[in-house]
Design a protein around this motif. Structure first.
Motif, PDB file in Angstrom:
ATOM      1  N   LEU A   1      69.320  54.859  14.877  1.00  7.83           N
ATOM      2  CA  LEU A   1      69.517  54.521  16.284  1.00  7.83           C
ATOM      3  C   LEU A   1      68.173  54.557  17.011  1.00  7.83           C
ATOM      4  CD1 LEU A   1      72.135  53.964  17.976  1.00  7.83           C
ATOM      5  CD2 LEU A   1      71.958  56.319  18.781  1.00  7.83           C
ATOM      6  N   GLU A   2      67.797  53.437  17.601  1.00 11.66           N
ATOM      7  CA  GLU A   2      66.607  53.355  18.445  1.00 11.66           C
ATOM      8  C   GLU A   2      66.986  52.640  19.730  1.00 11.66           C
ATOM      9  OE1 GLU A   2      63.135  51.817  16.412  1.00 11.66           O
ATOM     10  OE2 GLU A   2      63.996  52.366  14.466  1.00 11.66           O
ATOM     11  N   LYS A   3      66.027  52.461  20.615  1.00 12.36           N
ATOM     12  CA  LYS A   3      66.317  51.819  21.898  1.00 12.36           C
ATOM     13  C   LYS A   3      67.034  50.492  21.704  1.00 12.36           C
ATOM     14  CE  LYS A   3      64.172  50.162  26.173  1.00 12.36           C
ATOM     15  NZ  LYS A   3      62.903  50.019  26.962  1.00 12.36           N
ATOM     16  N   LYS A   4      66.546  49.673  20.777  1.00 13.78           N
ATOM     17  CA  LYS A   4      67.160  48.373  20.519  1.00 13.78           C
ATOM     18  C   LYS A   4      67.497  48.191  19.047  1.00 13.78           C
ATOM     19  CE  LYS A   4      65.129  46.019  24.505  1.00 13.78           C
ATOM     20  NZ  LYS A   4      64.359  44.846  24.992  1.00 13.78           N
ATOM     21  N   VAL A   5      67.872  49.303  18.408  1.00 10.14           N
ATOM     22  CA  VAL A   5      68.300  49.257  17.011  1.00 10.14           C
ATOM     23  C   VAL A   5      69.581  50.069  16.865  1.00 10.14           C
ATOM     24  CG1 VAL A   5      67.763  49.936  14.630  1.00 10.14           C
ATOM     25  CG2 VAL A   5      65.978  48.957  16.087  1.00 10.14           C
ATOM     26  N   PHE A   6      70.594  49.437  16.270  1.00 10.18           N
ATOM     27  CA  PHE A   6      71.823  50.121  15.873  1.00 10.18           C
ATOM     28  C   PHE A   6      72.120  49.638  14.461  1.00 10.18           C
ATOM     29  CE2 PHE A   6      76.272  50.951  15.334  1.00 10.18           C
ATOM     30  CZ  PHE A   6      76.547  52.076  16.081  1.00 10.18           C
ATOM     31  N   ASP A   7      71.564  50.325  13.479  1.00  9.75           N
ATOM     32  CA  ASP A   7      71.611  49.874  12.091  1.00  9.75           C
ATOM     33  C   ASP A   7      72.563  50.767  11.299  1.00  9.75           C
ATOM     34  OD1 ASP A   7      71.201  48.798   9.633  1.00  9.75           O
ATOM     35  OD2 ASP A   7      69.045  49.186   9.534  1.00  9.75           O
ATOM     36  N   TYR A   8      73.835  50.349  11.243  1.00 13.20           N
ATOM     37  CA  TYR A   8      74.854  51.092  10.497  1.00 13.20           C
ATOM     38  C   TYR A   8      74.978  50.484   9.108  1.00 13.20           C
ATOM     39  CZ  TYR A   8      79.212  53.584   9.544  1.00 13.20           C
ATOM     40  OH  TYR A   8      80.174  54.398   9.006  1.00 13.20           O
ATOM     41  N   PHE A   9      75.143  51.325   8.101  1.00 10.07           N
ATOM     42  CA  PHE A   9      75.037  50.855   6.717  1.00 10.07           C
ATOM     43  C   PHE A   9      76.195  49.950   6.298  1.00 10.07           C
ATOM     44  CE2 PHE A   9      78.074  54.180   6.143  1.00 10.07           C
ATOM     45  CZ  PHE A   9      78.729  53.937   4.940  1.00 10.07           C
ATOM     46  N   ASN A  10      77.324  49.969   7.013  1.00 12.63           N
ATOM     47  CA  ASN A  10      78.496  49.204   6.588  1.00 12.63           C
ATOM     48  C   ASN A  10      79.063  48.393   7.740  1.00 12.63           C
ATOM     49  OD1 ASN A  10      80.765  48.182   5.335  1.00 12.63           O
ATOM     50  ND2 ASN A  10      81.930  50.104   5.523  1.00 12.63           N
ATOM     51  N   GLN A  11      78.635  47.149   7.863  1.00  7.74           N
ATOM     52  CA  GLN A  11      79.111  46.300   8.955  1.00  7.74           C
ATOM     53  C   GLN A  11      80.589  45.946   8.838  1.00  7.74           C
ATOM     54  OE1 GLN A  11      77.169  42.742  10.084  1.00  7.74           O
ATOM     55  NE2 GLN A  11      75.326  43.747  10.841  1.00  7.74           N
ATOM     56  N   GLU A  12      81.148  46.098   7.652  1.00 13.11           N
ATOM     57  CA  GLU A  12      82.543  45.700   7.461  1.00 13.11           C
ATOM     58  C   GLU A  12      83.493  46.472   8.372  1.00 13.11           C
ATOM     59  OE1 GLU A  12      83.712  43.131   5.751  1.00 13.11           O
ATOM     60  OE2 GLU A  12      81.587  42.690   5.435  1.00 13.11           O
ATOM     61  N   VAL A  13      83.105  47.656   8.815  1.00 12.22           N
ATOM     62  CA  VAL A  13      83.974  48.437   9.686  1.00 12.22           C
ATOM     63  C   VAL A  13      84.230  47.707  11.005  1.00 12.22           C
ATOM     64  CG1 VAL A  13      82.121  49.749  10.835  1.00 12.22           C
ATOM     65  CG2 VAL A  13      84.393  50.760  10.607  1.00 12.22           C
ATOM     66  N   PHE A  14      83.301  46.838  11.394  1.00 17.01           N
ATOM     67  CA  PHE A  14      83.458  46.088  12.635  1.00 17.01           C
ATOM     68  C   PHE A  14      84.228  44.780  12.430  1.00 17.01           C
ATOM     69  CE2 PHE A  14      79.384  48.412  12.919  1.00 17.01           C
ATOM     70  CZ  PHE A  14      79.728  49.291  13.941  1.00 17.01           C
ATOM     71  N   ARG A  15      84.401  44.406  11.157  1.00 16.52           N
ATOM     72  CA  ARG A  15      85.107  43.156  10.859  1.00 16.52           C
ATOM     73  C   ARG A  15      86.498  43.380  10.274  1.00 16.52           C
ATOM     74  NH1 ARG A  15      79.642  41.146   9.411  1.00 16.52           N
ATOM     75  NH2 ARG A  15      79.871  42.102   7.363  1.00 16.52           N
ATOM     76  N   ASP A  16      86.706  44.494   9.591  1.00 19.58           N
ATOM     77  CA  ASP A  16      87.993  44.769   8.964  1.00 19.58           C
ATOM     78  C   ASP A  16      89.105  44.765  10.014  1.00 19.58           C
ATOM     79  OD1 ASP A  16      86.877  44.994   6.489  1.00 19.58           O
ATOM     80  OD2 ASP A  16      86.834  47.187   6.460  1.00 19.58           O
ATOM     81  N   ASP A  17      90.145  43.977   9.733  1.00 13.36           N
ATOM     82  CA  ASP A  17      91.277  43.874  10.655  1.00 13.36           C
ATOM     83  C   ASP A  17      90.795  43.577  12.075  1.00 13.36           C
ATOM     84  OD1 ASP A  17      93.962  43.850  11.366  1.00 13.36           O
ATOM     85  OD2 ASP A  17      94.019  46.008  11.762  1.00 13.36           O
ATOM     86  N   ASN A  18      89.751  42.728  12.167  1.00 12.68           N
ATOM     87  CA  ASN A  18      89.164  42.335  13.452  1.00 12.68           C
ATOM     88  C   ASN A  18      88.691  43.518  14.298  1.00 12.68           C
ATOM     89  OD1 ASN A  18      89.481  39.531  13.079  1.00 12.68           O
ATOM     90  ND2 ASN A  18      91.632  39.657  13.671  1.00 12.68           N
ATOM     91  N   GLY A  19      88.300  44.586  13.628  1.00  9.79           N
ATOM     92  CA  GLY A  19      87.764  45.742  14.343  1.00  9.79           C
ATOM     93  C   GLY A  19      88.796  46.536  15.108  1.00  9.79           C
ATOM     94  N   THR A  20      90.077  46.355  14.775  1.00 11.66           N
ATOM     95  CA  THR A  20      91.164  47.001  15.529  1.00 11.66           C
ATOM     96  C   THR A  20      90.984  48.508  15.640  1.00 11.66           C
ATOM     97  OG1 THR A  20      92.707  45.267  14.868  1.00 11.66           O
ATOM     98  CG2 THR A  20      93.660  47.345  15.632  1.00 11.66           C
ATOM     99  N   ALA A  21      90.491  49.139  14.584  1.00 14.03           N
ATOM    100  CA  ALA A  21      90.343  50.591  14.593  1.00 14.03           C
ATOM    101  C   ALA A  21      89.362  51.071  15.659  1.00 14.03           C
ATOM    102  CB  ALA A  21      89.886  51.071  13.213  1.00 14.03           C
ATOM    103  N   LEU A  22      88.500  50.167  16.131  1.00 15.59           N
ATOM    104  CA  LEU A  22      87.492  50.551  17.121  1.00 15.59           C
ATOM    105  C   LEU A  22      87.946  50.335  18.556  1.00 15.59           C
ATOM    106  CD1 LEU A  22      84.437  48.988  15.283  1.00 15.59           C
ATOM    107  CD2 LEU A  22      84.993  51.419  15.438  1.00 15.59           C
ATOM    108  N   LEU A  23      89.102  49.693  18.748  1.00 13.57           N
ATOM    109  CA  LEU A  23      89.565  49.409  20.105  1.00 13.57           C
ATOM    110  C   LEU A  23      89.796  50.680  20.923  1.00 13.57           C
ATOM    111  CD1 LEU A  23      91.982  46.402  19.556  1.00 13.57           C
ATOM    112  CD2 LEU A  23      89.937  46.421  20.995  1.00 13.57           C
ATOM    113  N   GLU A  24      90.058  51.792  20.247  1.00 13.33           N
ATOM    114  CA  GLU A  24      90.267  53.036  20.993  1.00 13.33           C
ATOM    115  C   GLU A  24      89.001  53.474  21.733  1.00 13.33           C
ATOM    116  OE1 GLU A  24      90.234  56.871  18.813  1.00 13.33           O
ATOM    117  OE2 GLU A  24      90.330  55.617  16.997  1.00 13.33           O
TER     118      GLU A  24
END
Length: 366
Positions: free
Chosen positions: A233-256
């Protein structure tokens, strides 16, 4: 058909704005739009006027099947019948068929100069009056600052700006009407909660600048598994190792963690979100489904409406009551934002009818 654009002319608008007029003319004359015989286009192109420049572009296309379409004149306070195709750009401040405002500078003092604001138009179609508001709210200037508190300081800034717009829409200057507000709200997931959830068992390494001791990077590592880096995490960096978490089931798990709209739950309605976060996508034309590692993916681009507008689309007498809320171009590059659309049908007379003049309609009692 209403199309709202933000950052019109692109990020390098001084060099790119010259292409806008050609684009608009080709759009209006294209075969795909030939059945839309009336149009109103409002382009805030005057970047030399820093006091007023918002870079908002609002397009309204009226299909030939629609009869007796009226647009509101905010200065004369009456409706006028819409005919022909008209483009407005340099004179938006004096154009009577819209209301435009740029947010005060003190709303976002961290940014020396911004283009954030809104443009509002009002229409009467099939005895239904409604406002269409193009909006662009403030972004997260720093991932590190956004991570510090829950909710973040930036969420508070957006809350203030959106409240300002809603108060303007319903103030006493004009009769009230249903309204749709759509554009780039820059709503973000609650960063602190998201990071704590994604990196539950991680240890945090803090990297500081040698000269100022300011935090410039946070590195989240797994406690075991060879201390694998999960997130940087930096000012303009958010580098998470697994982008699939944002795409799986259209990211539904993150809506909370999408919480910013809850403040306005009594004033704004949104259909259920069933598409993945709309930002920040790669601008590489070969990477249409890939997110950039600059920000935590979020549903920045939204279409919201007043309670009366919600009733309007749900009260339609049409047999087709399908409301579609989705994004455009899921597999192709559309820029760093994926456009979002809302499609619905409204039957004639869906709004409560009020007595109307022979040529000038009054607003329905919505």
């Amino acid at each position: 058909m209403a199309l709202h654009c933000q950052e019109f002319g692109g990020k390098n608008y001084e060099a790119s704005m010259s292409h806008v007029d050609k684009f608009v003319k080709e759009l209006l004359s294209s075969d795909a739009m030939k059945e839309y015989n009336r149009a109103r286009v409002y382009l805030d192109e005057n970047y030399r006027s820093q006091e007023h420049f918002t870079a908002l572009g609002s397009f309204y296309f009226l299909h030939e099947s629609l009869k007796n379409i009226y647009q509101f004149d905010f200065k004369a306070k009456k409706y006028k019948k819409v005919a022909g195709k008209e483009i407005y750009s340099d004179t938006l401040e004096s154009t009577p068929t819209l209301e435009k405002a740029k947010f005060p500078q003190d709303y976002f003092p961290e940014c020396k100069w911004s283009r954030k604001g809104f443009v509002r138009t009002r229409w009467s179609i099939a005895d239904c009056a409604f406002d269409l508001v193009n909006i662009h709210l403030f972004h997260d200037a720093s991932n590190l600052v956004a991570w510090e508190t829950s909710p973040s300081v930036y969420a508070g800034i957006r809350h203030k700006a959106l409240g300002y717009v809603l108060d303007r829409i319903i103030d006493q200057r004009f009769e009230k009407a249903a309204y749709f507000v759509f554009g780039d709200f820059n709503f973000r997931l609650d960063s602190k909660s998201v990071v704590e959830t994604l990196c539950t068992k991680a240890t945090v390494q803090t990297v500081r600048a040698a000269d100022t001791n300011e935090v410039v990077k946070l590195i989240f590592r797994e406690s075991d598994n060879d201390r694998k880096v999960m997130l940087q995490l930096e000012k303009k960096v958010f580098d998470y190792f697994n982008q699939e978490v944002f795409r799986d089931d259209n990211g539904t798990a993150l809506l909370e963690f999408d919480k910013e709209l809850s403040v306005f739950k009594d004033r704004l309605y949104e259909p259920d979100i069933t598409f993945p976060p709309s930002y920040p996508y790669s601008e590489d034309s070969s990477q249409g489904k890939q997110y950039m590692n600059t920000r935590c993916p979020a549903w920045c681009d939204r279409i919201l409406m007043s309670p009366s507008a919600k009733e309007l689309i749900l009260r339609s007498e049409s047999e087709e009551k399908v409301v579609t809320y989705d994004h455009i171009g899921p597999n192709v590059c559309m820029g760093d934002h994926k456009p979002v659309f809302l499609a619905f049908r409204v039957a004639p007379g869906a709004g409560k009818r009020c007595q109307r003049h022979e040529r000038t309609p009054r607003e329905p009692c919505l």
